[in-house]
Design a protein around this motif. Structure first.
Motif, short mmCIF file in Angstrom:
data_model
loop_
_atom_site.label_atom_id
_atom_site.label_comp_id
_atom_site.label_asym_id
_atom_site.label_seq_id
_atom_site.Cartn_x
_atom_site.Cartn_y
_atom_site.Cartn_z
N ILE A 215 18.39 0.71 6.50
CA ILE A 215 17.90 0.04 5.80
C ILE A 215 18.27 -1.45 4.88
CG2 ILE A 215 16.14 -1.24 4.30
CD1 ILE A 215 14.32 2.20 5.33
N ILE A 216 19.61 -1.03 4.25
CA ILE A 216 19.45 -1.69 3.38
C ILE A 216 20.92 -2.39 3.94
CG2 ILE A 216 21.29 -2.02 1.36
CD1 ILE A 216 18.27 -1.60 0.76
N ILE A 217 21.96 -2.07 5.22
CA ILE A 217 22.09 -2.65 6.09
C ILE A 217 22.00 -4.09 6.60
CG2 ILE A 217 24.21 -2.24 8.09
CD1 ILE A 217 25.18 0.63 7.04
N GLU A 218 20.70 -3.44 7.52
CA GLU A 218 20.27 -4.83 8.42
C GLU A 218 19.23 -5.58 7.33
OE1 GLU A 218 16.50 -2.62 9.82
OE2 GLU A 218 17.84 -1.72 11.44
N LYS A 219 19.06 -5.42 6.20
CA LYS A 219 18.80 -6.45 4.76
C LYS A 219 19.89 -7.21 4.27
CE LYS A 219 15.43 -6.18 1.81
NZ LYS A 219 15.01 -5.22 0.56
N GLN A 220 21.38 -6.69 4.09
CA GLN A 220 22.53 -7.72 4.26
C GLN A 220 22.62 -8.31 4.98
OE1 GLN A 220 26.21 -5.16 3.74
NE2 GLN A 220 27.34 -6.44 2.45
N ILE A 221 23.06 -7.77 6.51
CA ILE A 221 23.17 -8.42 7.19
C ILE A 221 22.30 -9.92 7.41
CG2 ILE A 221 23.15 -8.79 9.92
CD1 ILE A 221 24.49 -5.85 10.02
N GLN B 58 1.16 -1.22 0.03
CA GLN B 58 -0.24 0.08 0.17
C GLN B 58 1.05 1.26 0.16
OE1 GLN B 58 -3.18 -0.56 3.36
NE2 GLN B 58 -4.56 -1.03 1.35
N ASP B 59 1.66 1.21 1.32
CA ASP B 59 2.60 2.33 0.86
C ASP B 59 3.93 2.38 0.42
OD1 ASP B 59 4.04 4.81 1.78
OD2 ASP B 59 4.78 3.96 3.80
N TYR B 60 4.01 2.61 -1.21
CA TYR B 60 4.86 1.97 -2.04
C TYR B 60 5.52 2.77 -2.64
CZ TYR B 60 1.80 3.43 -5.98
OH TYR B 60 0.77 3.90 -6.61
N GLU B 61 5.13 4.08 -2.96
CA GLU B 61 5.80 4.81 -3.23
C GLU B 61 7.07 5.28 -2.69
OE1 GLU B 61 3.15 8.41 -3.64
OE2 GLU B 61 1.90 7.02 -4.43
N THR B 62 7.51 5.31 -1.85
CA THR B 62 8.91 6.30 -1.40
C THR B 62 9.82 5.36 -1.52
OG1 THR B 62 8.78 5.03 0.88
CG2 THR B 62 7.70 7.96 0.37
N ILE B 63 11.43 5.99 -1.55
CA ILE B 63 12.67 4.64 -1.39
C ILE B 63 12.38 4.07 0.22
CG2 ILE B 63 13.77 6.75 -0.17
CD1 ILE B 63 15.95 6.24 -2.14
N GLU B 64 12.09 4.63 0.76
CA GLU B 64 12.59 3.70 2.44
C GLU B 64 10.81 2.58 2.34
OE1 GLU B 64 11.12 6.90 1.86
OE2 GLU B 64 13.44 8.21 3.32
N THR B 65 9.76 2.81 1.69
CA THR B 65 9.95 1.64 1.01
C THR B 65 9.99 0.59 0.18
OG1 THR B 65 7.74 2.67 1.80
CG2 THR B 65 7.60 0.16 0.79
N LEU B 66 10.85 0.96 -0.56
CA LEU B 66 11.39 0.22 -1.88
C LEU B 66 12.45 -0.48 -1.02
CD1 LEU B 66 11.40 -0.33 -4.84
CD2 LEU B 66 12.97 1.79 -5.16
N ALA B 67 13.45 0.05 -0.54
CA ALA B 67 14.38 -0.16 0.17
C ALA B 67 14.23 -1.31 0.72
CB ALA B 67 15.51 0.88 1.06
N ARG B 68 13.01 -1.20 2.06
CA ARG B 68 12.94 -2.34 3.22
C ARG B 68 12.08 -3.17 2.73
NH1 ARG B 68 9.59 0.69 5.33
NH2 ARG B 68 7.41 -0.16 5.00
#
Length: 317
Positions: free
Chosen positions: A260-266, A159-169
């Motif tokens: 967010i990206i670092i947490e995903k990488q870990i 639903q909340d797809y429009e921002t870079i934060e959502t895309l990253a997460r």
């Protein structure tokens, strides 16, 4: 400026108003349908297709050359003298699109195709009317290997797809053949040259310049289980994700997005380690002498005559 004058101004300019990016390799079964679906677009602006043909071993090159001859003013064809690989081929076509003078860039790879002749017009109209959006995409249909065309079962747009934060997460929820974006990138960053997954990284780059919009209509078809990535093992996919996140971390400046990206990488690295360890443990156990003895006992318990034959032969009685 009225629409008629706007169209005349664009037609008087030799540069395309929209550039379509395409790379292709060994797509002889699909490439003609793909290119024709792009040539069949109805627009009130100029557009040009930029194709990177990566020294295919099938008839892809011949088909591209034939269609270039058919549409000489609407196709720029790059014929690589050797197989450059997807990354290098992609960079040269992106560079051609960015430097073409186009205001917008659309994406379609050589094994997908468009099904709405007004697709480009609808997406450009939206971006023209909504300056705070940098990219728009739409749902797609999926063509399965048995020929059935079904709704998308691969991605879910949140639903909340429009921002870079959502895309990253949440990761990539955008299908490549659905994308049109503003030509705001002067040059792809160094890190992009190293990533094994280019589309998601590209969307992260673009999302820094504005919001993302998902239109409602299904205007393209994605071929399922045709590309290289769809045939990779889980370990290969995890390895590619680790490399991609490493490249992103080196590029991203926004601290929240970087976190967010670092947490995903870990998380991916931890999962990567568990897969490797499990593979190693299985291999070690299967070769351990106790395990081999157990396997041998189990085999002879089912074949007692063979067991006694071996015993007699060994002790010669």
């Amino acid at each position: 400026m009225n629409l008629e004058k706007k169209v005349l101004d664009m037609q008087s300019n030799s540069l395309p108003y929209l550039a379509v990016y395409m790379i292709t390799y060994n797509h002889s079964k699909f490439i003609e349908q793909t290119i024709e679906s792009i040539m069949n677009q109805t627009t009130n602006f100029d557009y040009k297709l930029f194709i990177g043909e990566d020294f295919s071993s099938d008839d892809t090159r011949a088909i591209c050359k034939r269609l270039k001859y058919k549409y000489p003013d609407k196709i720029d064809l790059f014929l690589n003298d050797t197989n450059l690989g997807a990354n290098v081929n992609a960079r040269q076509i992106f560079k051609a699109c960015f430097e073409s003078g186009a205001k917008y860039v659309a994406l379609c790879e050589g094994d997908d195709y468009w099904i709405d002749p007004l697709k480009l017009q609808k997406q450009v109209d939206f971006l023209e009317d909504n300056k705070d959006y940098v990219l728009c995409f739409h749902p797609i249909k999926i063509l399965k290997q048995d020929g059935e065309i079904v709704d998308d079962f691969i991605t879910n747009v949140p639903q909340d797809y429009e921002t870079i934060e959502t895309l990253a997460r949440l990761g990539n929820y955008i299908h490549t053949p659905s994308v049109v974006f503003r030509n705001v990138i002067k040059e792809l960053p160094f890190e992009f040259q190293l990533t094994p997954i280019g589309d998601y990284f590209l969307y992260i780059i673009l999302a820094q310049y504005g919001k993302l919009k998902c239109l409602e209509e299904k205007m393209a078809v994605y071929r399922y289980n045709v590309g290289v990535i769809s045939k990779m093992s889980n370990l290969d996919i995890a390895n590619n994700n680790v490399k991609m996140y490493s490249c992103m971390i080196g590029y991203i400046k926004n601290e929240n997005v970087k976190k967010i990206i670092i947490e995903k990488q870990i998380k991916v690295v931890t999962g990567h380690y568990k897969m490797i360890k499990a593979t190693y443990d299985d291999a070690f156990i299967s070769r351990h002498f106790i395990f081999l003895k157990i396997k041998k006992i189990a085999f002879f318990s089912k074949n007692p005559k063979l067991f006694w034959k071996r015993v007699k032969k060994k002790f010669q009685f």
